[in-house]
Design a protein around this motif. Structure first.
Motif, short mmCIF file in Angstrom:
data_model
loop_
_atom_site.label_atom_id
_atom_site.label_comp_id
_atom_site.label_asym_id
_atom_site.label_seq_id
_atom_site.Cartn_x
_atom_site.Cartn_y
_atom_site.Cartn_z
N ASN A 86 42.67 25.80 19.28
CA ASN A 86 41.49 25.76 20.13
C ASN A 86 40.60 24.65 19.57
N PHE A 87 40.89 23.44 19.98
CA PHE A 87 40.33 22.25 19.33
C PHE A 87 38.80 22.27 19.29
N SER A 88 38.19 22.70 20.37
CA SER A 88 36.74 22.56 20.49
C SER A 88 35.96 23.35 19.45
N ILE A 89 36.55 24.36 18.86
CA ILE A 89 35.80 25.19 17.92
C ILE A 89 36.08 24.82 16.47
N ASN A 90 36.90 23.82 16.26
CA ASN A 90 37.30 23.47 14.91
C ASN A 90 36.59 22.24 14.37
N THR A 91 36.24 22.31 13.09
CA THR A 91 35.79 21.12 12.38
C THR A 91 37.00 20.24 12.09
N VAL A 92 36.85 18.96 12.30
CA VAL A 92 37.92 18.00 12.07
C VAL A 92 37.46 17.02 10.99
N ARG A 93 38.37 16.66 10.14
CA ARG A 93 38.05 15.74 9.05
C ARG A 93 39.03 14.58 9.04
N TRP A 94 38.56 13.44 8.58
CA TRP A 94 39.41 12.30 8.26
C TRP A 94 39.40 12.10 6.75
N TYR A 95 40.59 11.97 6.20
CA TYR A 95 40.78 11.63 4.80
C TYR A 95 41.51 10.29 4.74
N ARG A 96 41.48 9.70 3.56
CA ARG A 96 42.31 8.52 3.33
C ARG A 96 42.87 8.57 1.93
N GLN A 97 44.00 7.90 1.78
CA GLN A 97 44.65 7.83 0.47
C GLN A 97 45.17 6.43 0.26
N ALA A 98 44.58 5.75 -0.71
CA ALA A 98 45.03 4.42 -1.09
C ALA A 98 46.13 4.54 -2.14
N PRO A 99 46.98 3.52 -2.25
CA PRO A 99 48.06 3.57 -3.24
C PRO A 99 47.54 3.85 -4.64
N THR A 111 31.78 18.52 13.02
CA THR A 111 31.82 19.95 13.29
C THR A 111 32.05 20.20 14.79
N SER A 112 32.20 21.47 15.14
CA SER A 112 32.41 21.82 16.54
C SER A 112 31.21 21.42 17.41
N SER A 113 30.04 21.38 16.81
CA SER A 113 28.84 21.01 17.56
C SER A 113 28.59 19.51 17.57
N GLY A 114 29.45 18.77 16.88
CA GLY A 114 29.32 17.32 16.89
C GLY A 114 28.53 16.73 15.72
N THR A 115 28.13 17.57 14.79
CA THR A 115 27.44 17.07 13.61
C THR A 115 28.43 16.34 12.71
N THR A 116 28.03 15.17 12.24
CA THR A 116 28.92 14.36 11.42
C THR A 116 28.39 14.19 10.01
N ASP A 117 29.31 13.91 9.11
CA ASP A 117 28.97 13.64 7.73
C ASP A 117 29.97 12.63 7.20
N TYR A 118 29.52 11.77 6.30
CA TYR A 118 30.36 10.68 5.81
C TYR A 118 30.25 10.55 4.30
N ALA A 119 31.33 10.05 3.71
CA ALA A 119 31.28 9.68 2.31
C ALA A 119 30.33 8.52 2.14
N ASN A 154 42.63 16.04 9.68
CA ASN A 154 42.82 17.34 9.03
C ASN A 154 42.01 18.41 9.74
N VAL A 155 42.60 19.58 9.80
CA VAL A 155 41.91 20.78 10.28
C VAL A 155 42.21 21.91 9.31
N TRP A 156 41.21 22.67 8.97
CA TRP A 156 41.37 23.89 8.15
C TRP A 156 41.36 25.08 9.10
N LEU A 157 42.49 25.78 9.12
CA LEU A 157 42.64 26.84 10.10
C LEU A 157 43.48 27.97 9.52
#
Length: 114
Positions: A27-40, A51-59, A95-98
């Motif tokens: 149920n995509f709309s209720i989940n927080t989604v994250r982007w990660y990255r991994q360099a060599p 977040t599900s409400s559209g709030t964003t946070d960044y490194a 990423n999604v934590w579910l």
């Protein structure tokens, strides 16, 4: 649950890319989604959250250059990357934590040439 990241590529420093993460099986709309990255040689790091409400946070390392958004109707999350730097070179994962576990997309490679 499936997450499919796309949109990576080879770009010159100062350029832009838009990464996309397509989700299915949740149920995509209720989940927080994250982007990660991994360099060599580096650990995977969190770069952006929405977040599900559209709030964003960044490194701190990407603030002002990365913008995360979501389209719940399309079941997609996006990462707009501007003013790319060589140090942004990495595989980017959504990423999604579910249900008490992490789900990862397959990753999309971003390579920034100087």
């Amino acid at each position: 649950v499936q997450l499919q990241a796309s949109g990576g590529g080879l770009v010159q420093a100062g350029g832009s890319l838009r990464l996309s993460c397509a989700a299915s099986g949740i149920n995509f709309s209720i989940n927080t989604v994250r982007w990660y990255r991994q360099a060599p040689g580096n650990e995977r790091e969190l770069v952006a959250t929405i977040t599900s409400s559209g709030t964003t946070d960044y490194a701190d390392s990407v603030k002002g250059r990365f913008t995360m958004s979501r389209d719940n109707a399309r079941r997609r999350a996006y990462l707009q990357i501007d003013s790319l730097k060589p140090e942004d070179t990495a595989v980017y994962y959504c990423n999604v934590w579910l249900r008490n576990r992490n789900y990862w997309g397959q990753g999309t490679l971003v390579t920034v040439s100087s």
